[in-house]
Design an enzyme around this catalytic site. Structure first.
Site, PDB file in Angstrom:
ATOM      1  N   SER A  50      15.670  76.126  68.638  1.00 48.23           N
ATOM      2  CA  SER A  50      15.913  77.523  68.288  1.00 48.23           C
ATOM      3  C   SER A  50      15.351  77.809  66.906  1.00 48.23           C
ATOM      4  O   SER A  50      15.316  76.926  66.031  1.00 48.23           O
ATOM      5  CB  SER A  50      17.414  77.824  68.292  1.00 48.23           C
ATOM      6  N   TYR A 105      25.713  76.050  65.594  1.00 47.18           N
ATOM      7  CA  TYR A 105      24.514  76.215  66.423  1.00 47.18           C
ATOM      8  C   TYR A 105      23.252  75.818  65.662  1.00 47.18           C
ATOM      9  O   TYR A 105      22.406  75.084  66.182  1.00 47.18           O
ATOM     10  CB  TYR A 105      24.414  77.666  66.884  1.00 47.18           C
ATOM     11  N   LYS A 151      20.842  72.532  66.658  1.00 48.68           N
ATOM     12  CA  LYS A 151      19.458  72.782  67.050  1.00 48.68           C
ATOM     13  C   LYS A 151      18.477  72.138  66.071  1.00 48.68           C
ATOM     14  O   LYS A 151      17.396  71.685  66.464  1.00 48.68           O
ATOM     15  CB  LYS A 151      19.207  74.277  67.169  1.00 48.68           C
TER      16      LYS A 151
END
Length: 256
Positions: free
Chosen positions: A146, A159, A163
């Site tokens: 991401s 997150y 990632k």
């Protein structure tokens, strides 16, 4: 080999996790359109069956596999299905993953471990399972990271961290597996899928588009095109790289 032939996956077999919807479905269908046989793996039967049907409507083939990547038995069954039905495996896409926005002061270590396992540990596990076949056929692995992995943005400490770890795992495995197996990643920016759309109304979508140099949110097909490149002979000299497909955004476009 002509330019168009370099982007062909004719005769290749791909396994895509998280293929029930969104980016995973778009990548699976793109691979099938390029001639591949595709194992569409995800947790929800109806979703993967629809993805497989869409693949079967193209030049390639699709096969549904019920697979929660957190379940070791289901991971093994998905890989076994690919080799038993198609006799080989050439491409693995570790797409299953994700995490919700979080407040770091109220995030338990168990929740953080869960996010890491879902996004990073399962990608390693799938890569380990597929490696013998990928080595035999000079295949490749594509990890879906991401843009958040390189942005500093409030509310995404879990997150963005997991990632970033997946991006680094990608580079490290590329060094470990070269030259037999290529390992690359894609770092999508803001892509308007159901996963993102649940948070956005038209006003917030427009704000995000305004913050993006290309003045629109991404489409699943934008990522599928990048994945097709990395999976194809056109990327035969590419490994250890993270393709940033983000409309030119060099900072978060999250509008909240």
């Amino acid at each position: 080999m002509s330019v168009l032939e370099q982007f062909s996956l004719q005769g290749r077999v791909a396994l895509v996790t998280g293929a029930g919807r969104g980016l995973g479905r778009a990548m699976a269908v793109a691979f099938a359109e390029a001639g591949a046989s595709v194992i569409c793996a995800a947790r929800t039967a109806a979703d993967v069956e629809t993805s497989a049907e869409l693949c079967n409507a193209t030049a390639g083939q699709g096969l549904a596999a019920i697979c929660d990547v957190g379940n070791a038995d289901q991971r093994e069954a998905a890989v076994k299905l690919a080799t038993e039905r198609f006799g080989r495996l050439d491409v693995l896409v570790n797409n299953a993953g994700g995490a919700y926005p979080n407040d770091p002061l109220n995030t338990s270590t168990a929740d953080f471990d869960r996010d890491f396992h879902f996004n990073v540990t399962t990608a390693l596990a799938m890569s380990q399972l597929c490696l013998p076949q990928l080595r035999e056929h000079q295949g490749s692995i594509i990890n879906i990271s991401s843009a958040a992995a390189r942005y500093a943005q409030a509310g995404f400490s879990s997150y963005s961290t997991v990632k970033a770890a997946l991006s680094q795992l990608t580079r490290s495995l590329a060094a470990d597996f070269a030259p037999a197996v290529r390992v690359n990643g894609i770092a999508p920016g803001s892509i308007l899928t159901d996963a993102l759309g649940q948070f956005l109304d038209q006003e917030t979508q427009q704000k995000m588009a305004d913050l993006t140099p290309m003045k629109r949110l991404g489409r699943a097909e934008d990522i599928a095109a990048a994945a097709l490149y990395l999976a194809s002979p056109a990327a035969a000299w590419v490994t250890g790289k993270i393709l940033e497909i983000d409309g030119g955004a060099e900072a978060s476009t999250w509008p909240f």
